[in-house]
Design a protein around this motif. Structure first.
Motif: not given
Length: 92
Positions: A35-46
């Motif tokens: 998800l982070e590779r394709h949607h940068t920034g999302i992992s920091a929210r999870v």
């Protein structure tokens, strides 16, 4: 493994407004990395700074809360549905 991830409204700015996105990975951790590779920034929210699931985020593989399974190591077989759900607090 190809899975489908349901994205809560608050995180859809990272997915271009999409409510559901595909991702790859054999475990929840691998899916979040994809998800982070394709949607940068999302992992920091999870995930927190230590790479653990944030306490106010609930993550389900199909209908199972990963906190009661193997956490981020929970398997994600092909076709699995993953839901990211922010915790809701409140009261009277």
């Amino acid at each position: 493994m190809s899975v489908s991830v349901r994205i809560p409204t608050i995180l859809r700015t990272y997915t271009g407004g999409q409510a559901e996105v595909p991702a790859e990975g054999a475990t929840v951790a691998e899916v979040i990395a994809d998800l982070e590779r394709h949607h940068t920034g999302i992992s920091a929210r999870v995930l927190d700074d230590d790479g653990k699931l944030r306490r106010f985020v609930n993550l389900y593989v199909n209908d199972d809360d990963i906190r009661f399974e193997q956490g981020l190591d929970t398997a994600t077989p092909d076709g699995t549905g993953i839901s990211i759900i922010p915790a809701v607090a409140g009261g009277c």
